[in-house]
Design a protein around this motif. Structure first.
Motif, PDB file in Angstrom:
ATOM      1  N   ASN A 303       0.845  -1.190   0.000  1.00 56.81           N
ATOM      2  CA  ASN A 303       0.000   0.000   0.000  1.00 56.81           C
ATOM      3  C   ASN A 303       0.880   1.239   0.000  1.00 56.81           C
ATOM      4  N   MET A 304       0.561   2.150  -0.867  1.00 55.04           N
ATOM      5  CA  MET A 304       1.308   3.396  -0.975  1.00 55.04           C
ATOM      6  C   MET A 304       0.333   4.555  -1.042  1.00 55.04           C
ATOM      7  N   THR A 305       0.665   5.638  -0.352  1.00 58.06           N
ATOM      8  CA  THR A 305      -0.162   6.841  -0.389  1.00 58.06           C
ATOM      9  C   THR A 305       0.589   7.936  -1.127  1.00 58.06           C
ATOM     10  N   THR A 306      -0.171   8.752  -1.796  1.00 56.42           N
ATOM     11  CA  THR A 306       0.403   9.859  -2.546  1.00 56.42           C
ATOM     12  C   THR A 306      -0.601  10.994  -2.581  1.00 56.42           C
ATOM     13  N   SER A 307      -0.095  12.191  -2.584  1.00 54.84           N
ATOM     14  CA  SER A 307      -0.964  13.359  -2.686  1.00 54.84           C
ATOM     15  C   SER A 307      -1.178  13.791  -4.131  1.00 54.84           C
ATOM     16  N   GLU A 308      -0.366  13.265  -5.039  1.00 55.97           N
ATOM     17  CA  GLU A 308      -0.472  13.601  -6.457  1.00 55.97           C
ATOM     18  C   GLU A 308      -1.163  12.470  -7.220  1.00 55.97           C
ATOM     19  N   PRO A 309      -1.882  12.786  -8.283  1.00 55.09           N
ATOM     20  CA  PRO A 309      -2.598  11.747  -9.042  1.00 55.09           C
ATOM     21  C   PRO A 309      -1.706  11.019 -10.039  1.00 55.09           C
ATOM     22  N   GLU A 310      -0.587  10.526  -9.572  1.00 57.70           N
ATOM     23  CA  GLU A 310       0.292   9.756 -10.437  1.00 57.70           C
ATOM     24  C   GLU A 310       1.221   8.924  -9.577  1.00 57.70           C
ATOM     25  N   ILE A 311       1.748   7.872 -10.189  1.00 57.10           N
ATOM     26  CA  ILE A 311       2.684   7.004  -9.485  1.00 57.10           C
ATOM     27  C   ILE A 311       3.591   6.358 -10.515  1.00 57.10           C
ATOM     28  N   LYS A 312       4.839   6.114 -10.125  1.00 49.79           N
ATOM     29  CA  LYS A 312       5.816   5.452 -10.976  1.00 49.79           C
ATOM     30  C   LYS A 312       6.399   4.270 -10.219  1.00 49.79           C
ATOM     31  N   LEU A 313       6.475   3.129 -10.905  1.00 45.61           N
ATOM     32  CA  LEU A 313       6.960   1.896 -10.305  1.00 45.61           C
ATOM     33  C   LEU A 313       7.956   1.246 -11.241  1.00 45.61           C
TER      34      LEU A 313
END
Length: 760
Positions: A303-313
Motif C-alpha cells: 500500500n502506498m499513499t500519494t498526494s499527487e494523481p500519479e505514481i511510478k513503479l
C-alpha cells in the motif's frame, strides 16, 4: 497530601483542632511568616484567624471577566482531585493563592505563590467543597475566582483520546479509545452530530464502549461530531469532546487517463510503469491510496499513499493489479482497478534463454543459461494457462542452471498451452519478496504443451480477392488458440477444378496466399486446414471461386474499326507527306534518257558500278540534270584520268558499297598496287583540287563525269583506244572515278535541290 510552597520549599502543616497550644503556635507562625510558603489548617469550624487574615488581605479583589476565571475542581473516581483555572487577560507571570475547605470539616488548605494553572487537592467524599483563588498582585486590580460543589459530583471522565471516523455508504462508523484510568468505568458513550451551520444537534447513544454506527445519513453532506461518555457513579461528569469534522462521502472512482510501460535498457527484464489518473470531485479528498500486488497472488501486497494523481513503479514483466482510491479522514472512494499485463519483451520465447521439459502431468523442469548462477541465487517461476491465474514458486538455487517443479497443486492438462516465466531477485537473504516496487526482474519466458494434438477447427472467413484469368488472392482468419491444441506449423490449401486435387503448404505466419497458373474461366473449389506436430486438423467448408474468361471486347473492337476508318479517310495525305520527308523516293537511273543512250556495253558496266555509290537523296530535278547532260555530247578528257583519286579519301564509312570487293581479295599484288596508286593520286589531288576540270556545276554529277570520261559514239568492239591489259586496270580507273565523284560534291557549290546537301 502535598502542596506547593515558596521559592525553595513547600512545607505543609496540619493542626488538630482540639490542641489549643498547637493552635496558639500556629497563630504565632502566621503572624511572623505571612509571606512564607506554608499550608495551615485551622481547628474547629474553620473560623481561624488564618482564613480571616487572608480574606482581609484580598478583600479588594473581585470577580472580573478579564481576570482569573473558569475555576473548576474535579477528580477521578478513587483518586486525588484537582482544580484548574485560566489566567486573566494580563495574568502572565503572576502567582496565585488557593484556599479550599470543606465547611462541614474543621480544617482547610491554603497554597501560596502557585505559578501553574492547576493544583491537586485531597477532599473528603461526604463533605461539600469550597475553593477560592486569588491573584497575587500589589495593584488594586486584583481578581479572584470561586468554586463550590459536592465531591460526589466531582468525579469526571475525560473525552476519548482517539477517534476514528469512517463513512460507509449512507452511514458513519465511529470508533473511540478512552484513557486507561477511565476505560474500565465507561460502558457506552453518547454522540451528537449536526450539519455545519446548523444550531440543533442530533444525539444518539451507543450500545458498546468503543464503537457505534449511524445510518441513513446524507452521503453528500459533511457533519460535525462530538463524543462523550455516559454518566455513571464513577463518571459523574462526562465532558464533550472537541468538534470532529466528517467530510462528505467519496462515491466516485478515480479515472486512469494514462498508462505507460517502458523497458529499462540499463536493467534488463524491468520496465518503468507510469500511471496517471484524475478524480472528478475537487477539494473533498486528502490524497490517494494505491494498492499493488502480483496477479498471481504471490505476497506481499503493498500500500502506498500519494498526494499527487500519479505514481511510478519499477516492475518485472509479470502481471500486476493496481487499485487506486481517493481518501479523506472519513471515507475511501470506490477503487479503480488497473491491470498491468504480462510482458514478454526482449526475453520472449524462441531466444533460447529458457527451455522446458515436461515429465508428466505433475512435473516439469526449466533450464536457463549457466552464467546466471554466478549472479543470482534467488528466483521465482510462474506458469499459467490462458484464462487462469498464474501459479508461482520462489526458490533458492546456487549450483545448477535448472529447477524441477514436481507435485504440482494442479495437474497439467493435455492440449492446453502453458506459459512459464523465470524472475530473478537480487535479495540473497530471502527469496520471498519484501516489497513489490523494484524487487525483481524477468529473465525469460517460453511456452509448452504437456501433450499436443491436431487442430479441432479450421480457418474461417475464407475470401477471394483480385481474381484474374489465371490468378487469385486467397485470404482467411486464424484458428483460435484453444482449438489449435498445439503449436501451429502451417496451413494446407487444397484446391481442385475437376476430380484432381492439388495442395499447397503455407507458412504459419501468413493468412493470405497468391494462387497463380490457374485456368481461365474455370471454377475452383478451395478448402484450408491447419496442422501441428500431431497432424493435420479438419478442413474448412468448401468454397468456390471462378477465374475470369478471356472475353472479346465489343466496345474495343468498335473503337479499333473507327480508328482504322478515320486513318484511311483522313490519314492518306499525312502518310504520303511523312513518307516524302522521312523516306524520299530515289529515282532509278536505269529509266533515264542518259542510260538509254549508252550503247557501249563497257560504258553500261561502268555505269552500273558507279550506281552502287549510295546517295542520300535523289529527286526529280537531279534526274532532269542527268538527262540534260546525257543529251549533250560531253568533251573527252583522256589526259585527266591520272588525276582521279582513290576512294580511300572518302573514309571508312560502311555506307559506301564496293561491288568489286571479291576481286580485291584475289591477289596480294593487286592490293599493293591499289594502295600505291591511291597514295600517289591523293597527294596530287590535294595540290590541284581547285583547278580540276572535273568539277561540274550540275547537281547530278555522276552521269556528267561518266559522259566526260567515256567518248560518245565509240563502239566497244571497234574502239581504237587502248584497252586495259588486265581487270586491275579497270578497277583502278573505276575507283579513280568514284573518288572524283565524291570530291565533286565536297568542292562544288550547293545544288538547287535541298536533298543534295548530304552525300556519303
Amino acid at each position: 497530601m502535598s502542596g506547593t510552597g515558596g521559592q525553595n520549599s513547600d512545607p505543609k502543616h496540619r493542626f488538630p483542632g482540639r490542641s489549643s497550644h498547637i493552635l496558639l503556635l500556629g497563630s504565632m507562625l502566621l503572624l511572623y511568616l505571612p509571606n512564607s510558603s506554608c499550608v495551615q489548617v485551622s481547628a474547629g469550624k474553620c473560623k481561624s484567624t488564618t482564613v480571616m487574615n487572608i480574606a482581609a488581605k484580598y478583600q479588594h479583589c473581585g470577580i472580573h471577566p478579564d481576570g482569573v476565571r473558569n475555576l473548576d475542581c474535579f477528580g477521578k473516581y478513587g483518586r486525588t482531585s484537582k482544580c484548574t483555572w485560566e489566567p486573566g487577560k494580563h495574568g502572565s507571570g503572576k502567582t496565585y493563592t488557593l484556599i479550599y475547605q470543606q465547611p462541614d470539616k474543621p480544617y482547610c488548605y491554603v497554597y501560596y505563590n502557585l505559578t501553574q494553572l492547576h493544583r491537586e487537592i485531597k477532599i473528603f467524599t461526604n463533605f461539600n467543597l469550597t475553593v477560592e483563588l486569588y491573584e497575587n498582585t500589589e495593584t488594586a486590580n486584583c481578581t479572584k475566582a470561586f468554586f463550590k460543589g459536592s465531591p460526589k459530583s466531582l468525579t469526571r471522565c475525560d473525552p476519548p483520546s482517539k477517534v476514528l471516523l469512517h463513512r460507509p455508504p449512507g452511514g458513519l462508523q465511529v470508533n473511540v479509545t478512552w484513557l486507561p484510568e477511565d476505560n474500565k468505568y465507561i460502558s457506552k458513550f453518547s454522540m451528537r452530530y449536526k450539519a455545519p451551520g446548523s444550531h440543533s444537534w442530533n444525539e444518539v447513544e451507543s450500545q458498546y464502549p468503543i464503537g457505534a454506527r449511524l445510518e441513513k445519513l446524507n452521503s453528500s453532506v459533511a457533519y460535525v461530531v462530538q463524543i462523550r461518555c455516559v454518566t455513571s457513579t464513577e463518571c459523574s461528569q462526562c465532558m464533550w469532546s472537541k468538534d470532529y469534522i466528517v467530510p462528505s462521502e467519496l462515491k466516485t472512482k478515480p479515472t486512469v487517463i494514462s498508462a505507460k510501460y517502458v523497458e529499462i535498457a540499463e536493467k534488463r527484464g524491468s520496465r518503468l510503469i507510469s500511471i496517471t489518473w484524475k478524480f472528478p470531485v475537487k477539494d473533498v479528498h486528502d490524497g490517494y491510496l494505491v494498492t499493488v500486488r502480483k496477479e498471481s497472488g504471490e505476497p506481499p501486497t503493498e500500500n502506498m499513499t500519494t498526494s499527487e494523481p500519479e505514481i511510478k513503479l519499477i516492475l518485472s514483466y509479470s502481471a500486476y493489479l493496481l487499485n487506486i482510491r481517493a481518501w479523506n479522514n472519513a471515507s475511501l472512494s470506490p477503487a479503480v482497478t488497473h491491470i498491468i499485463p504480462q510482458h514478454k519483451g526482449t526475453n520472449s520465447s524462441g531466444d533460447g534463454r529458457l527451455n522446458v521439459t515436461v515429465h508428466n502431468s505433475t512435473a516439469f523442469t526449466i533450464y536457463w543459461r549457466t552464467d546466471l548462477v554466478t549472479m543470482y541465487v534467488c528466483y521465482s517461476v510462474e506458469w499459467m494457462k490462458k484464462g487462469r491465474s498464474a501459479w508461482y514458486k520462489p526458490f533458492f538455487e546456487d549450483s545448477n542452471p535448472s529447477k524441477t517443479l514436481s507435485s504440482l497443486s494442479e495437474h497439467l492438462e493435455p492440449y492446453q498451452r502453458y506459459s512459464v516465466t523465470l524472475h530473478m531477485r537480487p535479495n540473497k537473504n530471502t527469496c520471498n519478496m519484501k516489497h513489490i516496487n523494484n524487487s525483481e526482474s524477468t529473465y525469460g519466458s517460453t511456452e509448452f504443451y504437456y501433450i499436443e494434438g491436431s487442430p479441432v477447427s479450421s480457418p474461417t472467413n475464407i475470401s477471394f480477392h483480385n481474381v484474374t484469368v489465371n490468378s487469385v488472392v486467397l485470404q482467411w482468419s486464424r484458428i483460435r488458440e484453444e482449438d489449435l491444441r498445439g503449436f501451429l506449423l502451417g496451413y494446407v490449401v487444397y484446391y481442385r477444378e475437376t476430380s484432381t486435387e492439388h495442395n499447397i503448404t503455407v507458412d504459419p505466419d501468413l493468412t493470405s496466399f497468391y494462387m497463380e497458373s490457374l485456368k481461365s474461366g474455370t471454377a475452383y473449389q478451395v478448402q484450408i486446414s491447419a496442422f501441428t506436430s500431431a497432424g493435420v486438423g479438419i478442413r474448412s467448408a468448401p468454397t468456390v471461386f471462378k477465374t475470369d474468361n478471356v472475353n472479346f471486347s465489343i466496345s474495343g473492337a468498335i473503337t479499333v474499326i473507327v480508328f482504322v476508318a478515320l486513318l484511311l479517310m483522313c490519314g492518306s495525305p499525312v502518310i504520303k507527306r511523312a513518307k516524302a520527308v522521312l523516306w524520299p523516293s530515289i529515282p532509278n537511273p536505269g529509266h533515264s534518257n542518259a542510260v538509254q543512250k549508252i550503247e557501249n556495253p563497257g560504258q553500261l558496266e561502268l555505269l552500273e558500278a558507279l550506281a552502287t555509290l549510295k546517295v542520300e537523296e535523289w529527286d526529280t530535278k537531279s534526274l532532269q540534270i542527268l538527262e540534260r547532260e546525257a543529251a549533250a555530247p560531253p568533251p573527252t578528257f583522256p589526259s585527266m584520268l591520272p588525276l582521279l583519286r582513290t576512294c580511300e579519301d572518302v573514309g571508312d564509312s560502311p555506307e559506301v558499297l564496293y561491288p568489286w570487293s571479291e576481286r580485291d581479295t584475289d591477289s596480294g599484288t593487286e592490293d599493293s598496287l591499289r594502295d600505291d596508286t591511291a597514295d600517289t593520286l591523293l597527294d596530287t589531288q590535294r595540290t590541284h583540287l581547285q583547278s580540276s576540270p572535273l568539277t561540274f556545276s550540275g547537281g547530278y554529277t555522276t552521269m556528267a563525269m561518266f559522259q566526260q570520261l567515256i567518248p560518245q559514239g565509240t563502239a566497244a568492239d571497234t574502239s581504237d583506244a587502248p584497252r586495259p591489259e588486265s581487270p586491275l586496270e579497270d578497277l583502278t580507273a573505276l575507283k579513280l572515278m568514284r573518288l572524283d565523284y565524291v570530291r565533286q560534291f565536297s568542292t562544288s557549290p550547293p545544288s538547287d535541290s535541298e536533298h543534295m546537301s548530304t552525300i556519303l
